[in-house]
Design an enzyme around this catalytic site. Structure first.
Site, PDB file in Angstrom:
ATOM      1  N   ASP A 180       0.866  -1.166   0.000  1.00  0.00           N
ATOM      2  CA  ASP A 180       0.000   0.000   0.000  1.00  0.00           C
ATOM      3  C   ASP A 180       0.908   1.223   0.000  1.00  0.00           C
ATOM      4  O   ASP A 180       1.890   1.265   0.738  1.00  0.00           O
ATOM      5  CB  ASP A 180      -0.864  -0.007   1.273  1.00  0.00           C
ATOM      6  CG  ASP A 180      -2.261   0.489   1.021  1.00  0.00           C
ATOM      7  OD1 ASP A 180      -2.380   1.584   0.446  1.00  0.00           O
ATOM      8  OD2 ASP A 180      -3.221  -0.204   1.396  1.00  0.00           O
ATOM      9  N   ASP A 281      -3.021   4.768  -2.223  1.00  0.00           N
ATOM     10  CA  ASP A 281      -4.077   5.328  -1.386  1.00  0.00           C
ATOM     11  C   ASP A 281      -4.532   6.701  -1.886  1.00  0.00           C
ATOM     12  O   ASP A 281      -3.698   7.565  -2.178  1.00  0.00           O
ATOM     13  CB  ASP A 281      -3.510   5.465   0.039  1.00  0.00           C
ATOM     14  CG  ASP A 281      -4.577   5.740   1.072  1.00  0.00           C
ATOM     15  OD1 ASP A 281      -5.465   4.895   1.224  1.00  0.00           O
ATOM     16  OD2 ASP A 281      -4.507   6.802   1.724  1.00  0.00           O
ATOM     17  N   GLU A 339      -6.410   3.834  -5.725  1.00  0.00           N
ATOM     18  CA  GLU A 339      -7.683   3.952  -5.020  1.00  0.00           C
ATOM     19  C   GLU A 339      -8.202   5.338  -5.330  1.00  0.00           C
ATOM     20  O   GLU A 339      -7.546   6.336  -5.019  1.00  0.00           O
ATOM     21  CB  GLU A 339      -7.482   3.795  -3.507  1.00  0.00           C
ATOM     22  CG  GLU A 339      -8.817   3.762  -2.778  1.00  0.00           C
ATOM     23  CD  GLU A 339      -8.839   4.488  -1.452  1.00  0.00           C
ATOM     24  OE1 GLU A 339      -9.749   4.242  -0.664  1.00  0.00           O
ATOM     25  OE2 GLU A 339      -7.944   5.319  -1.201  1.00  0.00           O
ATOM     26  N   HIS A 410     -11.046  -2.844   3.479  1.00  0.00           N
ATOM     27  CA  HIS A 410     -10.979  -2.518   4.907  1.00  0.00           C
ATOM     28  C   HIS A 410     -11.752  -1.249   5.256  1.00  0.00           C
ATOM     29  O   HIS A 410     -11.727  -0.816   6.403  1.00  0.00           O
ATOM     30  CB  HIS A 410      -9.513  -2.360   5.304  1.00  0.00           C
ATOM     31  CG  HIS A 410      -8.884  -1.217   4.568  1.00  0.00           C
ATOM     32  ND1 HIS A 410      -8.689  -1.240   3.194  1.00  0.00           N
ATOM     33  CD2 HIS A 410      -8.450  -0.007   4.984  1.00  0.00           C
ATOM     34  CE1 HIS A 410      -8.165  -0.091   2.825  1.00  0.00           C
ATOM     35  NE2 HIS A 410      -8.003   0.666   3.877  1.00  0.00           N
ATOM     36  N   ASP A 411     -12.383  -0.618   4.278  1.00  0.00           N
ATOM     37  CA  ASP A 411     -13.087   0.647   4.505  1.00  0.00           C
ATOM     38  C   ASP A 411     -14.600   0.522   4.433  1.00  0.00           C
ATOM     39  O   ASP A 411     -15.296   1.532   4.411  1.00  0.00           O
ATOM     40  CB  ASP A 411     -12.670   1.679   3.443  1.00  0.00           C
ATOM     41  CG  ASP A 411     -11.257   2.172   3.644  1.00  0.00           C
ATOM     42  OD1 ASP A 411     -10.770   2.123   4.779  1.00  0.00           O
ATOM     43  OD2 ASP A 411     -10.649   2.619   2.647  1.00  0.00           O
TER      44      ASP A 411
END
Ligand code: TEU
Ligand code: CA
Length: 634
Positions: A180, A281, A339, A410-411
């Site tokens: 990430d 990210d 993302e 994970h969000d």
């Protein structure tokens, strides 16, 4: 070149503009309005000028919105070409949230050694590439998305030696590993930020957005995604600094060339270690409009975040992405997936097209909520939305772009729970979702727990909530008039990211087999009935269905590159399509509802290769999903 938008432009021209198109679409979807309202000729031919006076009153500075559109001067090329073959278009990805995956040393926190012990499990599942959520040194305000030192491993997770060992073990099993990359912001504890704060003439001041205002008020009206203003005030320097996320996640100033060079050097350093690529990210937020102008109230309210139009597709985004690709990714042939919250299909083409030299793929999020709904609303998700989204992308994204197929990360709360939390449908529904994900065109990304049909946790109170976002929003909403504590908690329960962060359910033993000791976040009792160990030996489990469908998907390249032909597209609750590639032909038949439905497409002569039900019934049963092979003689 795309036509410049002026007050003389017609609505249809704005809709033909990539940014105009995606923005309008987003607003329509947020309000659950169909786009015929724009595409009908009467509205389409109205000039913007006509709205100008109304808009001036209601939209504030209308012309500044046009400036934002006109930053984009390109238009996507036709994607009507052959799909270029790439490993990442054929791979199955699996996202690990390291804190919650497997604890090896009994401190209640998942770690790198824990991941190593599960590599055989992942290989056996059929995973080709692993994406690790951040493992860098961090004070963990946002579980690692607040990086203090890009060159160190977070101490709870392990050491650099352990990381290197993990990477070699991944490669030994012929899998790949992507990291990430959080480069829109750093932790406020990063040495750059600390230096900027404590050294009068620190060069690092320019690495961030420090601002002083004449009257001491905040520099602009932007709000943080985690609640409140996007600005922190620092007495040390009598200045404000920008944070789009938590108060400890300080936005980097990408205008600063020296900062960019340091980030690129850091990326190269990881690539030298042989990592295979990056998930980037909120990468679409890195370029902010010069001067950081106020956000438009109306747009902000319509999209949900004030200020967002000033940075979600900023003027230099393409330039920065090209620079990163050219200097870091290209020389190492590294893979990149961005993302990109808020990015729609047309902007996506300009950011990920094979012809563009920017990113390989993107995560867009428009399919995760139903039109008119937000993540913190409590509602049931109708799968026809997912179907419409998939049809739209499959037909219009083009062969030069490749979509990411995912339900969870994970969000987000667990998609399964959002569609139908009734336990009687859990298994068939999980298998239906897998069927669509693995037979559609695009790259499947699994999130830990998907493969066993993980669901939301029944949190009882705010004390159990760890998520910095949910805590921040809780405070914001509690201050709002007319919101009772009960209502606020209901929202938190619907939307908190913690649903996805509970410990991975390995077995029915204490703490779900995740850890010997109390985990950092409480596990759900659900592990007693739903876990990897019991599903491994149950031939009909969700886990074994995943294994089978992955084997099927990998048998031929039909699913990765083949053409898709939808049947009876507009029939609600049915999702029927062929995947075709030369001699190979598959037919997928899904019932998107929990009611049984009449069959109206004759599949009796096709060879059934995988199903979430046993035997054949006259009707399609609740959430029934079948995959057939179609041979010449059919
Ligand atoms: O998420 C960015 C993002 O926009 C959202 O998914 C976010 O969780 C929120 O819902 C915005 O409303 C990324 C990471 O995936 C997330 O975990 C981080 O908290 C965030 O960036 C900041 O780094
Ligand atoms: Ca541990």
């Amino acid at each position: 070149m795309v036509k410049k938008i002026t007050l003389e432009s017609k609505i249809k021209e704005v809709y033909a503009h990539p940014v105009g198109h995606d923005l309008i679409k987003r607003i329509l979807v947020a309000h659950h309005i169909k786009d015929v309202i724009i595409t009908n000729p009467i509205v389409g031919n109205i000039k913007l000028q006509t709205f100008s006076n109304y808009a001036k009153k209601n939209f504030g500075n209308f012309e500044s919105l046009l400036t934002l559109l006109n930053y984009e001067t390109d238009t996507p090329v036709s994607g009507n070409c052959e799909s270029k073959e790439e490993w990442w278009k054929e791979a199955i990805f699996y996202q690990i949230y390291p804190r919650s995956f497997k604890d090896s040393n009994g401190d209640g926190i998942g770690d790198l050694q824990g991941i190593i012990t599960k590599l055989d499990y992942l290989k056996d599942l059929g995973v080709d590439a692993i994406w690790l959520s951040p493992i860098y040194d961090s004070p963990n305000d946002d579980n690692g998305y607040d990086i203090r030192d890009y060159y160190k491993i977070m101490k709870e997770l392990g050491t650099m030696e352990e990381f290197e060992f993990l990477l070699s073990e991944v490669h030994k099993r012929k899998m790949r590993l992507i990291m990430d990359l959080v480069i829109n912001h750093t932790s406020d504890e990063h040495r750059w930020f600390q230096d900027a704060l404590h050294n009068q003439d620190s060069k690092y001041k320019n690495y961030y957005y420090f601002k002083k205002t004449q009257d001491g008020s905040v520099p602009n009206n932007w709000i943080s995604f985690f609640g409140g203003s996007a600005w922190n005030y620092y007495e040390e320097t009598d200045e404000y600094a920008l944070h789009l996320f938590s108060r400890k996640q300080m936005d980097l100033n990408w205008e600063c060339e020296e900062m960019r060079a340091e980030i690129i050097e850091m990326i190269q350093w990881w690539l030298e270690k042989n990592v295979d690529g990056f998930r980037m990210d909120v990468i679409n937020y890195i370029s902010k409009v010069e001067g950081l102008p106020n956000g438009n109230h109306i747009i902000g309210d319509m999209i949900g975040f004030r200020g967002i139009e000033q940075y979600f597709y900023g003027p230099k985004l393409h330039t920065y992405l090209k620079e990163i690709r050219e200097k870091a990714f290209e020389p190492y042939q590294a893979f990149s997936v961005g993302e990109m919250p808020g990015i729609g299909m047309e902007m996506g083409k300009l950011l990920t097209g094979d012809d563009r030299g920017e990113l390989d793929m993107m995560f867009s999020f428009d399919h995760l909520e139903a039109p008119g709904q937000e993540r913190y609303d409590s509602y049931l998700y109708n799968l026809n939305n997912w179907k419409e989204y998939l049809i739209d992308y499959t037909e219009h994204f083009g062969n030069h772009c490749h979509m990411a197929l995912f339900y969870n990360n994970h969000d987000n709360p667990r998609f399964l729970s959002k569609v139908n939390p009734d336990p009687q449908y859990r298994e068939v529904l999980a298998k239906l979702l897998a069927t669509i994900q693995f037979t559609s065109k695009g790259t499947p990304f699994l999130y830990q727990g998907d493969e066993i049909g993980a669901i939301n946790k029944k949190f009882q109170s705010m004390e159990e909530i760890e998520d910095v976002e949910a805590r921040g929003l809780y405070c914001t909403w509690m201050e709002k008039e007319g919101m009772t504590e009960e209502k606020v908690f209901e929202k938190i329960l619907s939307g908190t990211r913690d649903h996805a962060r509970t410990p991975m359910q390995w077995s029915a033993t204490t703490n779900a087999g995740f850890s010997e000791e109390k985990p950092w976040i409480a596990s759900d009792d659900d592990y007693k009935i739903c876990n990897v160990e019991s599903q491994t030996v149950d031939i009909e489990s969700v886990l074994n269905f995943y294994k089978q469908i992955i084997v099927l998907r990998k048998k031929s390249k039909t699913f990765a590159y083949g053409e898709t032909k939808f049947i009876k597209k507009h029939r609600r609750n049915y999702f029927l399509y062929f995947r075709i590639d030369g001699e190979n032909r598959y037919f997928v038949e899904c019932n998107l509802s929990n009611r049984s439905q009449k069959r109206f497409y004759d599949t009796s002569k096709y060879e059934l290769v995988l199903s979430n039900y046993k035997g054949r019934d006259m009707k399609l049963r609740s959430y029934e999903a079948n995959i057939y092979r179609v041979t010449k003689k059919n």
